[in-house]
Design an enzyme around this catalytic site. Structure first.
Site, PDB file in Angstrom:
ATOM      1  N   GLY A 149      -9.381  15.827 -62.444  1.00 31.05           N
ATOM      2  CA  GLY A 149      -8.172  15.011 -62.371  1.00 31.05           C
ATOM      3  C   GLY A 149      -8.364  13.567 -62.787  1.00 31.05           C
ATOM      4  O   GLY A 149      -7.485  12.732 -62.550  1.00 31.05           O
ATOM      5  N   ASN A 178      -4.962  26.423 -62.388  1.00 30.02           N
ATOM      6  CA  ASN A 178      -4.929  26.060 -60.974  1.00 30.02           C
ATOM      7  C   ASN A 178      -3.811  25.030 -60.813  1.00 30.02           C
ATOM      8  O   ASN A 178      -4.003  23.860 -61.108  1.00 30.02           O
ATOM      9  CB  ASN A 178      -6.290  25.469 -60.568  1.00 30.02           C
ATOM     10  CG  ASN A 178      -6.295  24.938 -59.144  1.00 30.02           C
ATOM     11  OD1 ASN A 178      -5.354  25.182 -58.386  1.00 30.02           O
ATOM     12  ND2 ASN A 178      -7.353  24.217 -58.782  1.00 30.02           N
TER      13      ASN A 178
END
Ligand code: PGA
Length: 249
Positions: free
Chosen positions: A174, A10
């Site tokens: 993240g 992604n």
């Protein structure tokens, strides 16, 4: 458990077209000999055409990061499943926490998108996951159950068999801090239980883990029972790291 494993990139909104081209030029030289691991790359919309052409004939498939739940018409700025198919897309990420959180996408909207994707013979990668507050308040099961039932209740068993779920705890995305082996193992089992309670065969459902997967933790995470692959953000921007993760699956 499914035999197929998935290694899905992604890229989010991180690459320019030239970044994407360099990545694929590098990726083209990799030997993807493990037939049990499917690789999918999900670039930005504007990179789909070029990346699709470059990947054509390779073992790696093309996916999008989002799609409209509408098929055509006055929806300024939206992209339809038909548009994605023209680019050679097979997969669509849907319900990513960044779309749920930042773009305010509701369970209802996500469910409509999944239905559209399935109707158009594309394959959804449905992301689900709890925030840290929800986990700390003991609401993980409730949240996953709500996110899953909103989608699954409206689809047929045949369509269900074409779905991939990615468990992505929001607090691990993240951050560089992946969920622990125990949390992943326990939560993937919870997801299978929820799916079974909704009347579907959870043993066949591929459930990926996503959230700070890297070349250095992939081996440990790949060994967890019930983990059928990874959805990878940051580490998928580097072809060497993404390949290293692929090899560890
Ligand atoms: P990350 O992102 O690997 O950078 O944590 C995963 C995702 O958002 O799908």
């Amino acid at each position: 458990m499914p035999n197929q494993k998935y290694c899905i990139a992604n890229w989010k909104m991180n690459f320019t077209l030239s970044n994407a081209e360099s990545f694929i030029q590098n990726w083209e030289n990799k030997s993807l000999t493990n037939a049990s691991v499917k690789t999918v790359i999900c670039p930005s919309f504007t990179e789909l055409s070029k990346v699709g052409q470059m990947l054509n004939g390779s073992g790696t498939e093309l996916g999008a990061q989002n799609v409209s739940e509408e098929s055509k018409g006055a929806f300024t700025g939206e992209i339809s499943c038909e548009n994605l198919q023209e680019m050679g897309c097979k997969w669509v990420i849907v319900g990513h926490s960044e779309r749920r959180g930042i773009m305010g996408e509701s369970d209802v909207k996500i469910a409509s998108k999944v239905r559209r994707i399935l109707n158009k013979n594309l394959f959804p990668i449905l992301c689900i996951g709890e925030t840290i507050e929800e986990r700390n308040e003991g609401k993980t099961q409730l949240v996953l159950s709500r996110q899953l039932s909103a989608v699954i209740e409206y689809i047929s068993p045949a369509d269900f068999n074409r779905m991939v779920v990615a468990y992505e705890p929001v607090w691990a995305i993240g951050t560089g801090v992946n969920a622990t082996v125990d949390i992943i193992s326990e939560t993937h089992q919870k997801i299978r239980n929820i799916v079974s309670e909704l009347g579907f065969n959870s043993e066949k459902l591929p459930i990926l883990y996503g959230g700070s997967v890297s070349d250095s933790n992939a081996e440990e995470l790949a060994k967890i029972k019930g983990v059928d692959g990874f959805l990878i953000g940051g580490a998928s921007l580097d072809a060497e790291k993404f390949y290293s993760i692929y090899k560890q699956l």
